[in-house]
Each structure stands twice: as structure tokens, then as C-alpha cells.
Design a protein around this motif. Sequence first.
Motif, mmCIF file in Angstrom:
data_model
loop_
_atom_site.group_PDB
_atom_site.id
_atom_site.type_symbol
_atom_site.label_atom_id
_atom_site.label_comp_id
_atom_site.label_asym_id
_atom_site.label_seq_id
_atom_site.Cartn_x
_atom_site.Cartn_y
_atom_site.Cartn_z
ATOM 1 N N VAL A 144 0.323 -1.007 -0.064
ATOM 2 C CA VAL A 144 0.196 0.036 -0.077
ATOM 3 C C VAL A 144 0.897 0.875 0.033
ATOM 4 O O VAL A 144 1.050 2.310 -0.489
ATOM 5 N N SER A 145 1.979 1.378 0.891
ATOM 6 C CA SER A 145 2.984 2.755 1.216
ATOM 7 C C SER A 145 3.568 2.423 -0.320
ATOM 8 O O SER A 145 4.134 3.748 -0.664
ATOM 9 N N GLY A 146 3.993 1.610 -0.495
ATOM 10 C CA GLY A 146 4.582 1.491 -2.244
ATOM 11 C C GLY A 146 4.364 2.159 -3.165
ATOM 12 O O GLY A 146 4.731 3.154 -3.963
ATOM 13 N N LEU A 147 2.998 1.717 -3.444
ATOM 14 C CA LEU A 147 2.387 1.960 -4.345
ATOM 15 C C LEU A 147 1.668 3.756 -3.897
ATOM 16 O O LEU A 147 1.543 3.758 -4.965
ATOM 17 N N ALA A 148 1.393 4.061 -2.827
ATOM 18 C CA ALA A 148 1.669 5.046 -2.396
ATOM 19 C C ALA A 148 2.601 6.103 -2.781
ATOM 20 O O ALA A 148 2.266 7.403 -3.371
ATOM 21 N N GLN A 149 3.015 6.310 -2.814
ATOM 22 C CA GLN A 149 5.089 7.100 -3.476
ATOM 23 C C GLN A 149 4.898 6.735 -4.091
ATOM 24 O O GLN A 149 5.502 8.011 -4.393
ATOM 25 N N ASN A 150 4.390 5.760 -4.955
ATOM 26 C CA ASN A 150 5.279 5.775 -6.592
ATOM 27 C C ASN A 150 4.219 5.527 -7.223
ATOM 28 O O ASN A 150 3.959 5.998 -8.397
ATOM 29 N N GLY A 151 2.591 7.481 -6.450
ATOM 30 C CA GLY A 151 1.545 7.830 -7.201
ATOM 31 C C GLY A 151 0.646 6.789 -7.748
ATOM 32 O O GLY A 151 -0.623 7.148 -8.514
ATOM 33 N N SER A 152 0.674 5.928 -7.496
ATOM 34 C CA SER A 152 -0.596 5.107 -8.101
ATOM 35 C C SER A 152 -1.122 4.433 -6.423
ATOM 36 O O SER A 152 -2.218 3.695 -5.668
ATOM 37 N N ILE A 153 -2.529 5.953 -6.660
ATOM 38 C CA ILE A 153 -3.073 5.896 -5.445
ATOM 39 C C ILE A 153 -4.822 5.230 -5.601
ATOM 40 O O ILE A 153 -4.423 4.535 -4.146
ATOM 41 N N GLU A 154 -4.638 4.824 -6.577
ATOM 42 C CA GLU A 154 -6.111 4.475 -7.116
ATOM 43 C C GLU A 154 -5.801 2.520 -6.587
ATOM 44 O O GLU A 154 -6.414 1.750 -5.636
ATOM 45 N N ASP A 155 -4.185 2.375 -6.462
ATOM 46 C CA ASP A 155 -4.120 0.618 -6.860
ATOM 47 C C ASP A 155 -4.323 0.658 -5.128
ATOM 48 O O ASP A 155 -4.627 -0.211 -4.584
ATOM 49 N N THR B 203 0.689 2.338 6.748
ATOM 50 C CA THR B 203 -0.220 2.700 6.153
ATOM 51 C C THR B 203 -0.881 3.980 5.593
ATOM 52 O O THR B 203 -0.546 4.197 4.652
ATOM 53 N N MET B 204 -1.580 4.882 7.095
ATOM 54 C CA MET B 204 -2.474 5.677 6.649
ATOM 55 C C MET B 204 -1.015 7.111 6.248
ATOM 56 O O MET B 204 -1.846 7.727 5.405
ATOM 57 N N SER B 205 -0.014 6.803 7.261
ATOM 58 C CA SER B 205 0.660 7.964 6.270
ATOM 59 C C SER B 205 1.258 8.134 5.079
ATOM 60 O O SER B 205 1.585 9.407 4.374
ATOM 61 N N SER B 206 1.280 6.735 4.426
ATOM 62 C CA SER B 206 1.750 6.263 3.584
ATOM 63 C C SER B 206 0.165 6.979 2.030
ATOM 64 O O SER B 206 0.994 8.212 1.754
ATOM 65 N N LEU B 207 -0.852 6.707 2.943
ATOM 66 C CA LEU B 207 -1.577 7.208 1.895
ATOM 67 C C LEU B 207 -2.069 8.693 1.881
ATOM 68 O O LEU B 207 -2.918 9.541 0.961
ATOM 69 N N VAL B 208 -1.785 9.292 3.135
ATOM 70 C CA VAL B 208 -2.215 11.070 3.668
ATOM 71 C C VAL B 208 -1.608 11.614 2.709
ATOM 72 O O VAL B 208 -1.295 12.373 2.170
ATOM 73 N N GLY B 209 0.095 10.610 2.474
ATOM 74 C CA GLY B 209 0.945 11.977 1.555
ATOM 75 C C GLY B 209 0.668 11.422 0.547
ATOM 76 O O GLY B 209 0.772 12.440 -0.188
ATOM 77 N N ALA B 210 0.243 10.562 0.321
ATOM 78 C CA ALA B 210 0.054 10.391 -1.369
ATOM 79 C C ALA B 210 -1.168 11.103 -2.056
ATOM 80 O O ALA B 210 -1.477 11.806 -3.493
ATOM 81 N N ALA B 211 -2.660 11.698 -0.903
ATOM 82 C CA ALA B 211 -3.803 12.144 -1.103
ATOM 83 C C ALA B 211 -3.037 14.015 -0.770
ATOM 84 O O ALA B 211 -3.317 14.430 -2.041
ATOM 85 N N ALA B 212 -1.832 14.400 -0.478
ATOM 86 C CA ALA B 212 -1.157 15.660 -0.707
ATOM 87 C C ALA B 212 -0.910 15.755 -1.749
ATOM 88 O O ALA B 212 -0.918 17.049 -2.939
#
Length: 895
Positions: free
Chosen positions: A624-635, A654-663
Motif C-alpha cells: 500500500v505504501s509503495g503504491l501510494a509513494q509511487n503515485g498509484s493512489i488508486e491501486d 499505512t495511513m501516513s503513506s496514503l495521506v502523503g499520497a493524497a497530499a
Amino acid sequence: MNAFVIKHFEIKFSTLGCFKFFNSLAFVESSSAIHGSKYKKHVSFFNPLQLFNEWSKSRKYTYSDTKCLHAHLLKTYEMHKDPFFANSLVDFYFKCGSLGYAVKLFDEIPELNVVSWNIMVSGYNENLLYEDSWRVFCRMYSLGFVPNEFTYGGVISACCALQNYVRGKQIYGVVMKNGLFSNGYVRAGSIDLFAKSGCFEDALRVFYDVSCDYNVVCWNAIISGAVKNKENLVALDLFYQMCRGFLLPNSFTYSSILTACTALEELDLGRGVQGRVIKCGAGEDIFVSTAIIDMYAKCGDMDEAKKEFSCMPVRNVVSWTAMISGFVQKGNSISALQLFNEMRKSRVETNKYTITSVIAACANLAMITEAQQIHCLIFRIGLYTDSAINASLINMYSKIGAVGLAELVFQEAENKHGDAWAGMISACARHGNSESAITLFRRMFQEYLRPDKFSTSSVLSIVECVNLGRQIHCFSLKDGLLNDNSVGSSLSTMYSKCDRLDESYKVFEQIVQKDNVSWASMIAGYAEHGCAYEAIQLFRDMLSVEVKPDDKTLIAVLTALSALHSLKIGKEIHAYALRRDYGKHAVADGALVNMYSKCGALHLARNTFDMIPVKDQVACSSLVSGLAQNGSIEDSLKLFHYMLMIDLGIDSFTMSSLVGAAARLNILGVGLQLHTHIIKLGLESEVSVGSSLVMMYSKFGNINDCLEAFDYIQKPDVISWTAIITSYALHGRGDEALSLYDLMKESGIKPDSVTFVGVLSACSHSGLVGEGYFHLNSMTKDYGIKPGHRHYACMVDLLGRSGKLDEAKRFIDEMPIKPDALVWATLLSSCKLHGDVELGRLAAEKAIELEPSDAGAYISISNIFADIGQWDEVVKIRSEMKETGLKKELGWSYA
């Protein structure tokens, strides 16, 4: 009269203990009646030898019976004429625990012989008075009596029980001198002595001094000694030599060698030994069958263990305990408790080892009721005074989060031994109560107790003050605790946490026998401090000394590779793990997914994730964090939804990575939904989550929400403080940002280089030139941080915004490091702001020279010329951009 005497003795003697004795007396009486009056004068005569032999065989010795027998012998027989009877009575007194009478009678024997002395030595041994046994031997030797093999065997047993290696060596020297070294009884005792004293090499030397081809006792002693000294490979080699000869192993041999197979986790070899056991018919022995069960249980094959257990005709407490411990080791607490209930119904005696295993089974929050029931049972069966059980209870309550109950057990313990103290210190350390843990550690010294390796390693795990850590280091060095791997590893980790990486490595180097924990701790220390190359080199050193890394070591080195973004080496580590059959251990899979994600190889991360048979929280969170940090927010959101559907725990990472991606992707709606879920999970106080929320709201321009998210953080760290300071600085509220910086210092948080970027930005946005110079100097002076290009760029921006362009140019010229394109671009922006064409042209030329592919400098200088109406220069710059292939990025709107 004789009949009356016999009747009197029948009443005085216990019927059970002296049944055969009175049969002899009755036979004497009846014989005299049959043979006539000429035998009447011999009515009181009996055969003492027959009497002693029969009574010795009965093995039922009581103090009153022995006294009666002693009195009868004194009255009817001249006991002092035959030492046999006196020696036998001494032996009987020892066996019934009447040591005072035994010693008194021994002192009254007129003619002592070697048997008399042997009885004294063995008598003291049987009553666990080993020092007295040694003194008797010394007295015997000084009086000129020549000891035989039984004397030496007895005194060697005493030295063995006392673990007195020096005395044992002296005795063996006398044995060699007197030519009894070939006696199997003496040699077996000597081997056992040296092995139990930790001198296994001496035990081997004794074993190989003379051939032991036909002495199974010596073979058993050396094999058992090897197992006790953890020389399990040596034990297997000795067993192979024994089987290759003409000597058949017995039940004791098989029990020892099965224990060696268990320690080595050599299940296939253990099955081979079991085959020999079945072939020779030793499987019916309860100790051998228990060893087989223990082997299967500890090697994780509980199905085979249950099969062997069900076939046992008789089960003792050891076999039941082995099964219960096996289920506990497999994490099957329910089966362990069910088996314990069956054991109780079978009315098998419960010992402390069984109870400690059951307590370990209850160390689960879901077993709180069972834990309390077991605690009540401990009181009922009277084991509440046992220190090992108290320590287990403390550990159990600690694991289920009931620290108050753990403390209550500790306070009520009558005899607080080291394990209870260690358990309580560990409980406090596990639940973050460092103050209580350190207080308990100090109390041990006040109560004249020496902390053991467990207490020391536990308290070191929570020490964050280097001065206190050094004091514990000195104590560990003085008490010789640094020889223990757990203490050495904890000490190394402590120095690493206190940012003393050099001292951490020095401690690591001093660990004599480095195990996986030692290597993993040091590698993790390097990885956490950004020394990824050193971590990888240490991993290579570990492999070069042929230490097989475990999952923790692999996780540490994969973490280092994640920081390096080294995909090539990461693939090599993955291949190594597959080759060493780590596929059956899923612990490192999450670290592999994380490594591939951080290296940008999302397809490899996904493939690795898909191959994991049971997806755990670590693996899911990593992807989840890897996908979020690499811009694959949907996946990443889809996988996050999958985690919610299968009720998998969601952590702060997990939550901090998703919030960072949303930002980063400017998706405010998703960010708000994530914030709602964070509140629902109760993670808003977690430092990583709170910091991500601060940065997200800052990105969206909601400075009040930034402050609210920051206030929810329970223990803000340097990242949290930096995030809120930078947020205020970027929103033009420099004075408030600097006030927050002062609060950060007052709270004891040490700023890092990123914090100073925020502080200097705050000065820049507020035009605080003096404060900017002060904080730039404070970096080196107060915190030993060398300013980088970003810090100098902030100062150039500060001077430029204040209209001090010439001072900004001088500042750049006097920089201790060569200015980069960012510094010149910053000056160029200030020149555009104030319309300084000449200085702007110079700044643009420098920026283009350092970064020819950046179109920003071309655009900025072009805009400067456009503002002053020099369109020829604008056309010229545009032409230069076309020649170099650069294009202006088109503007766009999110609305």
C-alpha cells in the motif's frame, strides 16, 4: 519369656518395615520347639546376616525400626566383633535420615575399614551434604586408608554436585596416580564431573585416555555431557562411533541423542534414531518415548508428536509437559489448555515446568479469563512461592497488557529472585514505562542484588540517555555480562539509539561469539542512521564468517537497500533468501515488498506480494505504501479497501503513506476520508500519521487544520515539529513559525537540517534578516550541522526579498561550498522581483551553466527583459531555448 520378648518386638517394630525380620525370629522359636530341649538354650539365637540381607532388600528404612534393630543387636550379638553389622547399621541410619546417630555409631566402630568410609561418603551424598562428603574423604585419606573405586566414585559425585572443578581435577590426579583410571565407574563419574563443570574438553580427554569400547556408562556420560554443553554435533559423532563398534546403546543413550537432534532441529536424523529405537525395542521406555515426543514438538511437527503421545502406554508429567510446550511453541494456546485439562483429569502430578508452559499459553489478550483461572490454580496447588512461576506470571500479565497485575504479583512474591526482577523490568520496558524500569534496576542494587543478563538487556533496551547507558556499560563490564550476546547486542543498540554509532560498532566488535541478534542489531543501526553502505558491507562480513542470517537480519539489510534504492543488490538478497529456503518463513516477505516498492519496481513488488501464501499486515502495508509513494493512489486505495474487508490490522505506517499520497496528488476529498478513518482507528495521536496530516493540510492551504492535527500528536518528534514550522513558514506566518521553533527546543527536541530549512524559510517570508543570520550560525555552533545548499538558498531568498541584492551576491561569493543551480535560481527570482537586469543576467548564466536542461532560468530572465520592454532580448532567449530543445511547461488549473 522368649515368646513375650518376641511379641514385645513385634509391637515395637512396624509390621510393614520388619515383616521379614520377625519371620526370622519366629522361625527360631518354632525350630526350638520341634527339636527338643537341647536347643532351648539357643532360642534367642538368630542369623544376623540373613536378617540384614532380607531387610536391605525390603528398602523400607525408618528411624524407629533402625533403633530397635540396633538395640536388639547390642543385646543379642557382639556387634563390635564384626564390622559388617556396624557398617550396615550406619548405612541404615543414613538411609532413614538419622545422620547424628550414623556419625556417632561410625565414631564408635573400633576397626574402621574402607567400606565404613565409603558408607559415610555415600550417606552424605544421599542426604545432599556434599561438603561433608568431601571432608570425610579428606579425613580418610589423611588417616592412611586407601580409597577404592567406590570411594573415588562417591567423592567425584560430591565434587560434581558442588561443581567444584578444581577438587575434581585433584581427585582425578590421585586416581591416575593409584592406577584406578581404567575403572569404568570412576571414569564415568570423572567425565560427568568435567562435563557439568563446563570443561567438556577435559571430559573428552578423560574419555579418550583409555578405550571405552565395552563400557556403555562411559559412552552415556560423554554423550550426555556433550549435549549439556551444547556440543550437539560432537554428541552425534560420538553416537555414530558407538554404533559403529560392538556396543549397543541403551535407553539413556537414546534419550541424550534425541535431545541433541532436537537442539539442532535435525528432524530427519531424529527419525533415523527413532528407527533404531524401534528396532532394538527401547521405545517402551518412558524417557525415550518422551524424548521422541519432545523432538517432534520442538521441531514443529505436532501431528507426529500427538501420534507418539497417543501410543504411550504410560505417560508421566514430562511427556505431558512436552506436548503442552509444543502446542505453545506453535502458538496453539487452545490445544495446549485442552491437553492440560486432560492431564488434570488423568490425575498426573503437575510440576512447575507444566505450569510455566500453561502460563505461556495464556499470554494472550483473548485468554485473560484462562490466565486468571491458572493463577487461582497456582494458589490452590501451593506453587505461588516458586520464583520461576512468579516470573512467568509477570511475563504473562505483561503480554496481555495487565501491567498492574504483573506489578501485584511482583509485590506479593515472597522471595524475589533475579528472574522475577527481570520479568518486571521487561514488563515496564515493553510498555514504554522507562522510568519504572530504571527505578527497579536501581532498586536491585539497593537490595544487594546483582542484575542478571536479562534485567540488564531489558533496561538497556529503553535507555535513551547516553550517560546512564555508559554507567550500565561499566557495570556490565565489571560483572562480566558483556560475554552474553543479548547484553552486548542491547548495549550496541543503545549507543546506536543515542546517535553514538562509533561506540555502537566498538561494542559490537567486542562480542566474542556474534549471533544473529548481534549482527541484525548492528546492521539495523547502520540502516536507521542512513549508513546503508556500511549496513550492506556488514551483511557481507556476516556471510563471510558463515553465520546464517535469520529473518530479522534480512529485514535489516533490506531496509538499508530501500534507503539506497539499490534494485540490483536487492534482487541478489532476494535470490539468496530463496536459495537458503527462506520461502517457508514469511517474516521477510513484507521487507522484500517494501524494498521493491522503494526502488520503484512496483511490478516486482506486486509479484512478490502475490506469491505470499498468507498476506499479513506487514506485506499489505508495505505494498500500500509503495503504491501510494509511487503515485498509484488508486491501486493503493483498492488494496487498502481489501485490508479493511478481511479485517486486517491497519497501522500508522499505512495511513501516513496514503495521506502523503493524497497530499502529493492534491486529492483533498480522499485526504478528508482518510482523516475520518484515522480518527475511527484512533491513530491521530501517532506521530507519523499526525505529521502526514499536518503536511497534507498545509499543501491544501488549511493552516488551522494543520495546527489541530499537530495538537493531536501525543509525542511530537522532530519530523512533526518540522512539518508544522514549515507549514507556518510557507503560509507567510514567520513569527509564529519561529515561536513554534522555540517551543520545540523547550520540549527537548533537537532540530535537524530539515528543521533549519523551515526556520530559515520563516525568516525569509517575514523579512527577518538578523534572525536568519543568527539561525544559520546556530546550526554549526549549537548543533554541529553543516549548512547545505538549501539553507544557503533560503538566506539568498531572505536577502533578495528584503531588497539586499548586492549583499545576496556577496553572500553567494563567500559561501564555504560551491553554489548550485538552486542558489543562483533563487537570486534570479529576487532580481526579477526587483527588476535588477544585470545581476539577473549573471544569475541566469550561472544557473544555465550548472543545469542546462532546466528551462526555469531561461523563462525567468526572459520575463525580466519583457517587464522592462527589451523584446529583442526576449526573442534571443526564446531562440536559445529552441536551439537547446527546451520548452516552456504549459500552465494548467485543477479546478
